[in-house]
Design an enzyme around this catalytic site. Structure first.
Site, PDB file in Angstrom:
ATOM      1  N   GLY A 149       0.781  -1.232   0.000  1.00  0.00           N
ATOM      2  CA  GLY A 149       0.000   0.000   0.000  1.00  0.00           C
ATOM      3  C   GLY A 149       0.810   1.277   0.000  1.00  0.00           C
ATOM      4  N   ASN A 203      -4.702   2.925 -13.492  1.00  0.00           N
ATOM      5  CA  ASN A 203      -3.726   1.974 -12.964  1.00  0.00           C
ATOM      6  C   ASN A 203      -2.345   2.598 -13.069  1.00  0.00           C
ATOM      7  OD1 ASN A 203      -2.668  -0.526 -12.002  1.00  0.00           O
ATOM      8  ND2 ASN A 203      -2.122  -1.088 -14.086  1.00  0.00           N
ATOM      9  N   MET A 228      -3.252  -6.883  -7.746  1.00  0.00           N
ATOM     10  CA  MET A 228      -2.731  -7.993  -8.545  1.00  0.00           C
ATOM     11  C   MET A 228      -3.806  -8.929  -9.093  1.00  0.00           C
ATOM     12  SD  MET A 228       0.247  -6.931  -8.436  1.00  0.00           S
ATOM     13  CE  MET A 228       1.282  -8.141  -9.223  1.00  0.00           C
ATOM     14  N   HIS A 262       1.613   1.438 -13.462  1.00  0.00           N
ATOM     15  CA  HIS A 262       2.367   0.253 -13.883  1.00  0.00           C
ATOM     16  C   HIS A 262       3.858   0.575 -13.880  1.00  0.00           C
ATOM     17  CE1 HIS A 262       3.030  -3.558 -15.867  1.00  0.00           C
ATOM     18  NE2 HIS A 262       3.821  -2.943 -16.725  1.00  0.00           N
ATOM     19  N   GLU A 278       6.660   6.737  -8.818  1.00  0.00           N
ATOM     20  CA  GLU A 278       5.228   6.393  -8.862  1.00  0.00           C
ATOM     21  C   GLU A 278       4.452   7.274  -7.894  1.00  0.00           C
ATOM     22  OE1 GLU A 278       4.263   2.227  -8.368  1.00  0.00           O
ATOM     23  OE2 GLU A 278       5.971   1.618  -9.585  1.00  0.00           O
ATOM     24  N   ASN A 320       1.687   3.113  -2.625  1.00  0.00           N
ATOM     25  CA  ASN A 320       1.001   4.079  -3.493  1.00  0.00           C
ATOM     26  C   ASN A 320      -0.313   4.535  -2.853  1.00  0.00           C
ATOM     27  OD1 ASN A 320       2.165   4.995  -6.052  1.00  0.00           O
ATOM     28  ND2 ASN A 320       2.439   2.821  -6.460  1.00  0.00           N
ATOM     29  N   ASP A 355      -2.771  -3.825 -19.247  1.00  0.00           N
ATOM     30  CA  ASP A 355      -1.835  -2.694 -19.339  1.00  0.00           C
ATOM     31  C   ASP A 355      -1.822  -2.044 -20.728  1.00  0.00           C
ATOM     32  OD1 ASP A 355      -1.060  -3.087 -16.667  1.00  0.00           O
ATOM     33  OD2 ASP A 355       0.452  -4.544 -17.227  1.00  0.00           O
TER      34      ASP A 355
END
Length: 192
Positions: free
Chosen positions: A20, A111, A94, A113, A178, A22, A149
């Site tokens: 967690g 999302n 995931m 990536h 990120e 992000n 993606d």
């Protein structure tokens, strides 16, 4: 994106599977005055996800679903609709969402990536970048569509690969980017 900003912040759900980090950076971002989002829910497919602790720390509702079939996805959709969720941010989530789930929230799922898409979709992105002697890796925030993606890219950040990098050291530096890129992507799409 047809989401109203103004004084009403956009009700957001964050989907996680792991630590967690992000999620934490998005929570901090959501607390800023300029932030267009408010995080209403944390959803995980993993009851042992370390990131779930943030629900207690920041008093955010959390739910765990197994995402194993369309019935459990329906429960998630109902939960999101009951809570008037307008934006979903996948942050180290995931599980692959079904086409039907994505269609329920078309254009409202983001999302992050850990590669410079369209390069290295899926898993083990850092290993692939190092193995192919790439000069750069990085991260991408994109809209989610039914192909893995492959949704429209919102923004990207390059990270130089150093000679002695391992997948772990590279992952650490990419993750730092990120944490900056995701809030920037949200600002970008919600200020359109």
């Amino acid at each position: 994106m047809a989401l109203s900003t103004g004084s009403n912040k956009i009700k957001t759900a964050i989907f996680i599977s792991g630590t967690g980090s992000n999620l934490k950076s998005l929570i901090k971002f959501s607390e800023l005055k300029k932030s267009p989002i408010i995080i209403k829910m944390i959803i995980s497919n993993n009851s042992k996800a370390k990131g779930l602790k943030y629900s207690k720390i920041y008093k955010i509702k959390k739910k765990v679903f197994d995402f194993k079939n369309s019935l459990s996805e329906k429960k998630v959709i109902n939960e999101l609709k009951e809570n008037n969720i307008d934006l979903i941010c996948l942050a180290g989530f995931m599980k692959i969402l079904s086409k039907s789930f994505i269609n329920n929230f078309k254009g409202k799922i983001l999302n992050i990536h850990p590669s410079l898409l369209p390069k290295y979709k899926g898993l083990n992105t850092h290993e692939k970048a190092i193995k192919n002697n790439d000069k750069y890796s990085g991260c991408t925030v994109h809209f989610v569509n039914s192909k893995l993606d492959s949704g429209r890219i919102i923004n990207q950040k390059k990270v130089r690969i150093k000679k002695l990098d391992t997948p772990k050291t590279l992952a650490k530096r990419v993750l730092m980017q990120e944490h900056k890129l995701y809030p920037a992507a949200i600002m970008k799409i919600l200020s359109l």
